[in-house]
Design an enzyme around this catalytic site. Structure first.
Site, PDB file in Angstrom:
ATOM      1  N   THR A 116       0.837  -1.198   0.000  1.00 25.10           N
ATOM      2  CA  THR A 116       0.000   0.000   0.000  1.00 25.10           C
ATOM      3  C   THR A 116       0.876   1.253   0.000  1.00 25.10           C
ATOM      4  O   THR A 116       0.424   2.355   0.257  1.00 25.10           O
ATOM      5  CB  THR A 116      -0.984  -0.092   1.186  1.00 25.10           C
ATOM      6  OG1 THR A 116      -1.683  -1.341   1.060  1.00 25.10           O
ATOM      7  CG2 THR A 116      -2.019   1.006   1.211  1.00 25.10           C
ATOM      8  N   HIS A 117       2.159   1.072  -0.310  1.00 23.14           N
ATOM      9  CA  HIS A 117       3.091   2.203  -0.339  1.00 23.14           C
ATOM     10  C   HIS A 117       2.974   2.962  -1.652  1.00 23.14           C
ATOM     11  O   HIS A 117       3.727   2.739  -2.593  1.00 23.14           O
ATOM     12  CB  HIS A 117       4.520   1.724  -0.118  1.00 23.14           C
ATOM     13  CG  HIS A 117       4.670   0.949   1.151  1.00 23.14           C
ATOM     14  ND1 HIS A 117       5.711   0.098   1.394  1.00 23.14           N
ATOM     15  CD2 HIS A 117       3.879   0.895   2.248  1.00 23.14           C
ATOM     16  CE1 HIS A 117       5.561  -0.437   2.599  1.00 23.14           C
ATOM     17  NE2 HIS A 117       4.455   0.024   3.132  1.00 23.14           N
ATOM     18  N   ILE A 118       2.002   3.847  -1.667  1.00 24.22           N
ATOM     19  CA  ILE A 118       1.703   4.661  -2.846  1.00 24.22           C
ATOM     20  C   ILE A 118       2.155   6.081  -2.534  1.00 24.22           C
ATOM     21  O   ILE A 118       2.040   6.521  -1.394  1.00 24.22           O
ATOM     22  CB  ILE A 118       0.192   4.583  -3.127  1.00 24.22           C
ATOM     23  CG1 ILE A 118      -0.125   3.204  -3.704  1.00 24.22           C
ATOM     24  CG2 ILE A 118      -0.288   5.710  -4.002  1.00 24.22           C
ATOM     25  CD1 ILE A 118      -1.594   2.898  -3.774  1.00 24.22           C
TER      26      ILE A 118
END
Lengths: 242, 592
Positions: B518-520
């Site tokens: 979820t590292h956006i």
């Protein structure tokens, strides 16, 4: 002790096989009676679950389908022993079953498969429209229903669905296969409070301790087998199903 | 239609995750009245984290109890400008948070700083490798802030999070076997490093044998009981293995809910309103001043909240999304390269190796903690010579045993069928005998990867969905393939019976069907000029000076580490600038 077949998985749910095709079987197709030899005491009880969501025909197809996805054998419980069909039936009456998680607004775009799910079906739709279509296709090809095919024939059909080479409409066979496989594994491995993983049989087979949730004293016991049996988040370790 | 106006406040914060909580704490301490608006429900250790119901994989990780469901709001995705975007209909590749605590409630707890080099990435590469080394369509740039400026804020955030770790160098002095590539620190970690799992221990030995420099990952899972500077308490982590996707039942994993909210709740100047979905930021007729926000309540009522300062603190891409919906700033156009809102959208570029050991070797992968593990930084940042390799970026490589659960992590060797007796036997033989190693790599910014509004799809509030245009580029595939080879060498040195390698192929499309991370980041980036950034070095909007846009949205390009550490440090850095400079003389803190 885990639930195991005494016959190497050939016939685990003997009573079910006997009931199939009878009038009684159509009503309570999942009334299993486990053979008493080599199974745990708790499993040696009548198991009756009457599906709420699935029709009798759909229920028979689903049972004989998941029976091949995770067959019973000497390794551990099969999907039927784990009460996977009950899990799936119960899931269909949760918000998830009704598609409440998914974005299901039109329109549909023709896109790369890498962009993921591009249908407007809820999980209930996939089963309600998919299983009857599978039933018709099998009747047409074999002249008998899916659950009366032998294991090898069922495996062949499931393999075709996995590749998408069996034509079904409106729910493509690959989508139906994917949905059943996903829900089957969920039911096999989820906490027993959800109706599957009966007596934590799948957890015992793989060595997952469930909700033990405290390994302070084991984190640096390098290479050693964890000694405690699993626990469920439910009361007394087992809930639901019986 | 706005049906009522709330009483004016000094500060309104949009989103109550880590950034929202930090800014609320810092600005109430400065004497300001703060209203925080959170789209999702109220959440806390009780009931969301309460044992034993929190230790239920199906409810939390599989059915996404704590995440923002696509039915409520989602994005559309396409690989390139010439494609039509389709909605992200089922959660898979990434899992945006919602509710009080945001993703900070259900994160893992890897709590990093950053390599100083990454903060001035373009300048550094140009200096070391020459201007021509960076591909023309790669739009990487400097952040406009230095490691030295951020250092006190990294240190303070660690004290708030109760971070466990082993420092290498404190005030220029080597103090222990930490990460030798780390920049200097002003303080040691507040808590000692966590114990190693067996997998981390084996990895550490093998990595050292290969000539690399293993160290323990800084973890926001407390190795001991701890009380932070706000008086908030943590308990020692029990390695239960339920971090990512779950609320911690032990008060062991740092979260806004455990580490900041108890202090804020005693603060009369603070108000937290939940189930308030912000629809837009309003500006005055000049377009240079934000006047507040409009939000929709769970009853469908539209409410105006005016404020002197507006802070966007929502999940990664929702910050630029709100700017686009509000018409603030010029949307980015990939054809001309003009406009800044939505520019430089990035993700994380990962690969993995899974080792399978014999039946007599129990790796017990169900034991774990989200931030626990051992990493090497030998191939991260610019810690290795990129000259002959021809790519920009790198990756830390780690064993981060976060706790395997059977629905999501019944790992089997590559080539095993997905079902049937063989699959079942493979799961049984593998579950207690595997070790996973991961490369958590950078994703560089490219001219054609950006955010915009979708022309077709809308959400329940009638808003157009945010559209992501994104695909992998050769630079990143080159990088991850190189790093994966190094990772596989370490894997082989661990002497498994077999090993499965997952890497990227050239030409491979971004695939949303499997969880990655979820590292956006990016889309409302910080920088040194309004021509190529949305906010200045203080996270202050270039044109609308009473608007601050804080979060991973500010990253000009991807970083090797997990984002939370630098996000928290940027929030404290921005808060300090607001307290010490902006409040004395409101207006732009950097002249364009």
């Amino acid at each position: 002790m885990s639930v195991r077949s005494r016959n190497g998985g050939a016939v685990v749910c003997g009573r079910r096989a006997m009931l199939q095709g009878t009038a009684l079987g159509l009503v309570v197709a999942a009334l299993f009676h486990f053979p008493s030899e080599g199974v745990s005491e708790a499993a040696d009880r009548e198991y009756a679950y009457r599906p709420v969501f699935f029709s009798d025909d759909e229920w028979q197809t689903l049972n004989s389908f998941v029976d091949r996805l995770i067959p019973a054998d000497v390794e551990g419980p099969g999907a039927l022993e784990a009460h996977v069909p009950e899990f799936i039936d119960r899931q269909m009456n949760t918000p998830y079953g009704h598609g409440s998680e998914w974005y299901l607004r039109p329109p549909l775009m023709k896109t790369s498969a890498a962009l993921g799910y591009q249908f407007l079906f809820t999980p209930r739709d996939i089963y309600k429209q998919g299983l009857p279509a599978l039933h018709s296709a099998i009747m047409q090809r074999y002249g008998k229903p899916f659950h009366q095919l032998d294991a090898g024939e069922r495996d062949r059909i499931i393999g075709q669905m996995e590749k998408g080479s069996l034509t079904l409409s409106p729910v493509p066979s690959k989508l139906l296969f994917g949905q059943i496989l996903k829900n089957c594994k969920e039911g096999y491995f989820a906490d027993p409070i959800h109706g599957g993983n009966y007596e934590m049989g799948a957890w015992k087979m793989i060595g997952f301790p469930g909700a033990r949730a405290d390994f302070t004293d084991w984190v640096d016991r390098y290479g050693a087998r964890y000694p405690l049996s699993p626990v469920s988040v439910g009361v007394h370790g087992v809930q639901g199903g019986v | 239609m706005v049906s009522r106006n709330e009483k004016h406040t000094d500060v309104v914060i949009v989103g109550f995750g880590w950034v929202g909580a930090i800014m609320a704490r810092e600005l109430t301490q400065a004497g300001l009245n703060v209203v925080a608006l959170e789209r999702g429900p109220r959440r806390d250790t009780w009931p969301e984290g309460a044992y034993p119901s929190s230790i239920d994989e199906l409810t939390h990780n599989t059915r996404h109890a704590l995440f923002l469901q696509p039915s409520q709001s989602t994005v559309t995705v396409r690989h390139r400008d010439s494609d039509v975007a389709a909605p992200y209909r089922q959660l898979a590749a990434f899992l945006p948070g919602t509710g009080v605590g945001g993703a900070g409630l259900h994160w893992s707890g890897c709590h990093w700083r950053i390599s100083p080099v990454e903060l001035r990435l373009r300048s550094h590469y140009e200096e070391r490798y020459g201007k021509d080394f960076i591909p023309q369509d790669m739009t990487i740039q400097d952040w406009g802030v230095s490691y030295e400026e951020l250092e006190p804020h990294f240190a303070f955030a660690e004290s708030v999070f109760g971070t466990s770790g082993q420092a290498y160098k404190v005030n220029g002095k080597i103090v222990g076997d930490g990460n030798p590539f780390d920049a200097d620190r002003s303080t040691p970690f507040p808590l000692p490093a966590m114990k190693n799992t067996y997998s981390a221990e084996l990895y550490s030995k093998a990595a050292a044998e290969c000539g690399y420099h293993p160290f323990r990952i800084p973890s926001a899972n407390a190795s001991q009981a701890y009380t932070n500077p706000y008086g908030c308490q943590m308990g020692a982590c029990t390695f239960c293995g339920f971090c990512s996707g779950y609320a911690c039942y032990n008060y062991s994993k740092a979260s806004p809910n455990v580490n900041i909210l108890p202090a804020l709740e005693r603060e009369s100047r603070f108000e937290l309103r939940v189930e308030c979905d912000v629809l837009k930021v309003e500006t005055d007729s000049s377009g240079k001043k934000a006047t507040g926000v409009i939000y929709r309540t769970s009853k469908g009522e539209e409410v105006r909240q005016t404020a002197d300062i507006v802070i966007l603190a929502s999940f990664a891409y929702n910050n630029p999304y709100l700017l686009l919906l509000s018409g603030i700033g010029q949307p980015y156009d990939p054809k001309t390269g003009e406009g800044t809102v939505g520019r430089n959208f990035v993700y994380q570029n990962e690969s993995g190796v899974t080792l399978f050991f014999g039946q007599d070797k129990f790796t017990n992968p169900f034991i774990g903690a989200g931030g626990n593990g051992v990493a090497i930084d030998d191939f991260n940042a610019d810690n290795f010579d990129h000259g002959p390799l021809g790519f920009v970026g790198g990756a830390p490589i780690w064993v981060n045993q976060a706790g395997s659960k059977p629905i999501s992590s019944a790992t089997v060797p590559k080539g095993t069928p997905q079902w049937g007796a063989h699959w079942k036997k493979a799961v049984k033989d593998s579950f207690q005998h595997t070790i996973s190693i991961h490369a958590h790599g950078t994703n560089m910014a490219f001219r054609d990867c950006y955010l915009s509004l979708d022309p077709t799809y809308s959400d329940t509030a009638g808003r157009p969905l945010l559209r992501i245009t994104f695909n992998w580029h050769d630079n990143d595939v080159k990088m991850i393939r190189y790093v994966t080879d190094r990772m596989a060498d370490i894997g082989r040195a661990m002497k498994p019976e077999s090993m499965s390698v997952e890497t990227k192929e050239f030409g491979e499309e971004f695939d949303l069907r499997h969880y990655q991370t979820t590292h956006i980041a990016g889309g409302a980036i910080m920088g040194t000029s309004p021509k190529d950034s949305v906010v200045n070095r203080y996270l202050q909007h270039w044109d609308v000076s009473n608007l601050f846009v804080i979060g991973s949205s500010a990253f000009p390009q991807g970083i090797g580490y997990n984002p939370t550490g630098i996000v928290a440090a940027l929030a404290y850095w921005s808060a300090k600038a607001i307290r010490e400079r902006y409040l004395k003389s409101p207006g732009p803190m950097v002249q364009a």
